[in-house]
Design a protein around this motif. Structure first.
Motif, PDB file in Angstrom:
ATOM      1  N   CYS A 140      -9.200   0.037   3.495  1.00 15.49           N
ATOM      2  CA  CYS A 140      -8.612  -0.909   2.560  1.00 15.49           C
ATOM      3  C   CYS A 140      -7.548  -1.756   3.263  1.00 15.49           C
ATOM      4  N   PHE A 141      -6.671  -1.104   4.001  1.00 12.53           N
ATOM      5  CA  PHE A 141      -5.610  -1.809   4.704  1.00 12.53           C
ATOM      6  C   PHE A 141      -6.192  -2.841   5.671  1.00 12.53           C
ATOM      7  N   GLN A 142      -7.240  -2.467   6.397  1.00  7.97           N
ATOM      8  CA  GLN A 142      -7.867  -3.401   7.337  1.00  7.97           C
ATOM      9  C   GLN A 142      -8.454  -4.613   6.618  1.00  7.97           C
ATOM     10  N   TYR A 143      -9.177  -4.380   5.538  1.00  7.08           N
ATOM     11  CA  TYR A 143      -9.739  -5.498   4.779  1.00  7.08           C
ATOM     12  C   TYR A 143      -8.636  -6.396   4.220  1.00  7.08           C
ATOM     13  N   VAL A 144      -7.622  -5.784   3.642  1.00 10.29           N
ATOM     14  CA  VAL A 144      -6.534  -6.551   3.037  1.00 10.29           C
ATOM     15  C   VAL A 144      -5.873  -7.449   4.076  1.00 10.29           C
ATOM     16  N   LEU A 160     -15.055  -0.838  -1.274  1.00  6.53           N
ATOM     17  CA  LEU A 160     -13.881  -0.189  -1.866  1.00  6.53           C
ATOM     18  C   LEU A 160     -13.932  -0.070  -3.388  1.00  6.53           C
ATOM     19  N   GLY A 161     -14.668  -0.954  -4.042  1.00  5.51           N
ATOM     20  CA  GLY A 161     -14.769  -0.912  -5.490  1.00  5.51           C
ATOM     21  C   GLY A 161     -13.507  -1.318  -6.234  1.00  5.51           C
ATOM     22  N   LEU A 162     -12.599  -2.024  -5.564  1.00  2.00           N
ATOM     23  CA  LEU A 162     -11.352  -2.445  -6.209  1.00  2.00           C
ATOM     24  C   LEU A 162     -11.541  -3.799  -6.879  1.00  2.00           C
ATOM     25  N   ARG A 163     -11.214  -3.873  -8.156  1.00  2.00           N
ATOM     26  CA  ARG A 163     -11.443  -5.100  -8.910  1.00  2.00           C
ATOM     27  C   ARG A 163     -10.636  -6.279  -8.397  1.00  2.00           C
ATOM     28  N   ASN A 164      -9.507  -6.015  -7.745  1.00  2.00           N
ATOM     29  CA  ASN A 164      -8.694  -7.118  -7.226  1.00  2.00           C
ATOM     30  C   ASN A 164      -9.454  -7.928  -6.178  1.00  2.00           C
ATOM     31  N   PHE A 165     -10.359  -7.292  -5.455  1.00  2.00           N
ATOM     32  CA  PHE A 165     -11.165  -8.036  -4.493  1.00  2.00           C
ATOM     33  C   PHE A 165     -12.109  -8.987  -5.222  1.00  2.00           C
ATOM     34  N   GLU A 166     -12.666  -8.536  -6.328  1.00  2.00           N
ATOM     35  CA  GLU A 166     -13.531  -9.414  -7.118  1.00  2.00           C
ATOM     36  C   GLU A 166     -12.723 -10.559  -7.721  1.00  2.00           C
ATOM     37  N   GLU A 167     -11.518 -10.273  -8.190  1.00  2.00           N
ATOM     38  CA  GLU A 167     -10.652 -11.332  -8.706  1.00  2.00           C
ATOM     39  C   GLU A 167     -10.353 -12.366  -7.617  1.00  2.00           C
ATOM     40  N   ALA A 168     -10.080 -11.891  -6.417  1.00  2.00           N
ATOM     41  CA  ALA A 168      -9.809 -12.797  -5.293  1.00  2.00           C
ATOM     42  C   ALA A 168     -11.039 -13.642  -4.975  1.00  2.00           C
ATOM     43  N   SER A 180      -4.149  -5.171  -4.034  1.00  2.00           N
ATOM     44  CA  SER A 180      -5.158  -4.158  -3.694  1.00  2.00           C
ATOM     45  C   SER A 180      -4.698  -3.243  -2.582  1.00  2.00           C
ATOM     46  N   GLY A 181      -3.947  -3.782  -1.655  1.00  2.00           N
ATOM     47  CA  GLY A 181      -3.549  -2.993  -0.494  1.00  2.00           C
ATOM     48  C   GLY A 181      -2.256  -2.245  -0.636  1.00  2.00           C
ATOM     49  N   SER A 182      -1.505  -2.494  -1.695  1.00  2.00           N
ATOM     50  CA  SER A 182      -0.175  -1.888  -1.788  1.00  2.00           C
ATOM     51  C   SER A 182      -0.227  -0.360  -1.858  1.00  2.00           C
ATOM     52  N   ARG A 183      -1.158   0.183  -2.629  1.00  2.00           N
ATOM     53  CA  ARG A 183      -1.260   1.645  -2.745  1.00  2.00           C
ATOM     54  C   ARG A 183      -1.712   2.267  -1.422  1.00  2.00           C
ATOM     55  N   ALA A 184      -2.665   1.595  -0.762  1.00  2.00           N
ATOM     56  CA  ALA A 184      -3.138   2.100   0.533  1.00  2.00           C
ATOM     57  C   ALA A 184      -2.018   2.064   1.557  1.00  2.00           C
ATOM     58  N   MET A 185      -1.262   0.967   1.585  1.00  2.00           N
ATOM     59  CA  MET A 185      -0.170   0.846   2.540  1.00  2.00           C
ATOM     60  C   MET A 185       0.887   1.917   2.299  1.00  2.00           C
TER      61      MET A 185
END
Length: 123
Positions: free
Chosen positions: A14-18, A68-76, A109-114
């Motif tokens: 996730c961090f890498q993608y973000v 990752l299945g995170l909706r924030n990526f779809e929003e982006a 999206s990346g804040s929790r992973a970070m």
């Protein structure tokens, strides 16, 4: 994965993608600023290149969402597609606003992973 806890591997991915997508969005904003300086054939050619770049970026965001299945990526991704349409109509200010919203979605999206990676002293 929404609502579930990250494992370390997923957090790293996730961090890498973000970070990569956020950087590409910042590049898109800088390229968009240059479009304002162009006229005629230069502008037409630059817009084609810009739209190709955004198509590739939307594809990368789609992959990240699939992994990752995170909706924030779809929003982006939706904001990138909106920006693409704004560029086609030469509404660069609104396109910039869409990029800003996409950056915000990706960062969220990346804040929790970070946070998790920092807690494990991996960042």
């Amino acid at each position: 994965m929404e609502g579930s806890s990250f494992d370390t591997r997923k957090a790293i991915i996730c961090f890498q993608y973000v970070e990569r997508i956020k950087s590409e969005l910042i590049i898109a904003v800088k390229l968009l600023e240059k479009l304002n300086e162009l006229k005629g054939d230069e502008l037409a050619g630059a817009e084609k290149i810009m739209l190709s770049f955004l198509d590739a970026l939307a594809g990368e965001v789609t992959i990240a969402h699939g992994v990752l299945g995170l909706r924030n990526f779809e929003e982006a991704r939706m904001k990138i597609l909106d920006a693409t349409e704004k560029i086609r109509s030469q509404d660069y200010l609104e396109a910039t606003n869409n990029f800003s919203k996409a950056i915000s979605s990706i960062t969220t999206s990346g804040s929790r992973a970070m946070q998790m990676l920092k807690e494990k002293n991996l960042l």
